[in-house]
Design an enzyme around this catalytic site. Sequence first.
Site, mmCIF file in Angstrom:
data_model
loop_
_atom_site.group_PDB
_atom_site.id
_atom_site.type_symbol
_atom_site.label_atom_id
_atom_site.label_comp_id
_atom_site.label_asym_id
_atom_site.label_seq_id
_atom_site.Cartn_x
_atom_site.Cartn_y
_atom_site.Cartn_z
ATOM 1 N N GLU A 172 0.826 -1.231 0.000
ATOM 2 C CA GLU A 172 0.000 0.000 0.000
ATOM 3 C C GLU A 172 0.852 1.270 0.000
ATOM 4 O O GLU A 172 0.683 2.146 0.855
ATOM 5 C CB GLU A 172 -0.955 -0.007 1.202
ATOM 6 C CG GLU A 172 -1.950 -1.143 1.139
ATOM 7 C CD GLU A 172 -3.090 -1.055 2.162
ATOM 8 O OE1 GLU A 172 -3.006 -0.260 3.101
ATOM 9 O OE2 GLU A 172 -4.058 -1.820 1.998
ATOM 10 N N GLU A 291 -5.479 -8.441 -0.233
ATOM 11 C CA GLU A 291 -6.193 -8.103 1.009
ATOM 12 C C GLU A 291 -7.652 -7.885 0.669
ATOM 13 O O GLU A 291 -7.975 -6.942 -0.070
ATOM 14 C CB GLU A 291 -5.625 -6.840 1.670
ATOM 15 C CG GLU A 291 -4.287 -7.066 2.329
ATOM 16 C CD GLU A 291 -3.822 -5.863 3.151
ATOM 17 O OE1 GLU A 291 -4.675 -5.160 3.735
ATOM 18 O OE2 GLU A 291 -2.602 -5.642 3.189
HETATM 19 O O1 AHR Z 1 -5.051 -5.933 7.057
HETATM 20 C C1 AHR Z 1 -4.915 -4.801 7.854
HETATM 21 C C2 AHR Z 1 -4.201 -3.661 7.155
HETATM 22 O O2 AHR Z 1 -4.996 -3.189 6.101
HETATM 23 C C3 AHR Z 1 -2.894 -3.985 6.480
HETATM 24 O O3 AHR Z 1 -1.811 -3.922 7.353
HETATM 25 C C4 AHR Z 1 -2.787 -2.913 5.442
HETATM 26 O O4 AHR Z 1 -2.072 -3.337 4.318
HETATM 27 C C5 AHR Z 1 -4.219 -2.540 5.127
HETATM 28 O O5 AHR Z 1 -4.409 -1.180 5.187
#
Ligand code: AHR
Length: 493
Positions: A172, A291
């Site tokens: 990210e 994610e």
């Molecule tokens: O999964 C939780 C968080 O969400 C992770 O660390 C990050 O990559 C995202 O913002």
Amino acid sequence: MKAQIKISKDSVISKIDDRIYSSFIEHLGRAVYGGIYEPGHATADDMGFRQDVMELIKELNVPMIRYPGGNFVSGYNWEDGTGDKALRPRKMELAWGSIETNEVGIDEFQEWAKRASSDIMMAVNLGTRGADDARNVVEYCNSKTDTYYANKRRENGFDEPFNIKLWCLGNEMDGDWQIGTKRAGEYARLACETAKLMKMVDPSIELVACGSSGPFMETFGEWEETVLREAYNHVDYLSLHSYYGNPENNSQEYFGSAVIMDKFIKDVIAICDKVKEEKKSDKKIMLSFDEWNVWFHSNEQDKKQEPWQVAPPLLEDMYNLEDAIVVGDLMIALLKNSDRVKVACLAQLVNVIAPIMTVTGGGVWKQTIFYPFKYTSLNGRGTALKADIECESFTEGKAVDIPAVDAVAVISDDESEVSVFAVNRKIGEDAEIELSLEGFEGYKLTEHVSMEGDDLKAGNSIDEPDKVTPVEKCIDGSIVLTGGSWNYLKFKK
Ligand code: AHR
């Protein structure tokens, strides 16, 4: 309402990559400490890994687990988690404002992953570090050479390389919450050069470039284009991240989440293919949705946590029935796009926005979202088939047009089973389904389970672990998808 679902053996979307059922463990909250690792726990093995947790992870059959972050990785020195535990530094962990003891690092995690029968998808730190450290960690993990980092691994007790095949180039990196946030051009150059060095060390690895942190980002779109224009020839996947939720308590709108996910995936595919055209390349960039989940329940309580604790309870969303229905539906969206989504990670796996919860020093229990993930992971292996659907649509909130019914089918490799995953998103209105399977003569419905119930807000807990579980539906010739439900139907030859 009535709805038609037509599935034909010829409507192949793609052979499904099993890694679409991957997950994620970050050094965050109680995911590692008090989650997978708790020496002294009644079920701990010789390395301190909880076996009660391990059993539930095995039940989900997770082929690959992303590690060690997440936001955590952008401030992490991987060497801190290697070698003699007594010498490992205790550090301020800036991403989540906690203390990292480094008792667990790649030395332990690779052994844990083996015991869980999972591969590792490893992320490198492109926040505070760069290409040099990234190539060093690839050497430590994967090289057989008689060189410094490969020898360090041997000194630490591992003659054989860990053989980690899939690597994330940071995490990210456009988010202003990220340690070492980058502008698109900065990240594109860094990712490109890091990728080159990592592949020089081990040409067999595959690499994931960071897409934007989500479709809501101002950077979304231009970020993806900039990164791909620079790094196209050096990377294999582009990452997508997205979390869904119901903060306004509008369940009907919330049930449109998978429609939004589907659009997000299609938008990213269009960008990848635009750059492919520009470059006149034969190579297709695949997607790593590394994610995805529901995440919103714990936002307020997390603000109350004191900083600088070891393993504080962070991101401990308590999921309910409607979250499980949405998670099942999101998996349908991933499967519908399995020609391009080759990797997807349910974020996360234990205690942190997770299907599996523990009590530190106590028991373990399954959240509602455990069940749709399990059914899809276990039965959704093989080839994905498109379902042609005729049904009502409705308009609700942000999603323009939400079809009330959605589905996807999966035929097993030996063709003995066809699994249909289906949702009825219309709360309070059952759908009578006319389902036709073309090219599947002799297949009979043998199982129908659903996530449904009168109370969409009901959830499980350590005290009531089985309050919400799948419902076994009666097989009597008709197929009804209850209003507001996720369903799994198995047809056998
Ligand atoms: O999964 C939780 C968080 O969400 C992770 O660390 C990050 O990559 C995202 O913002």
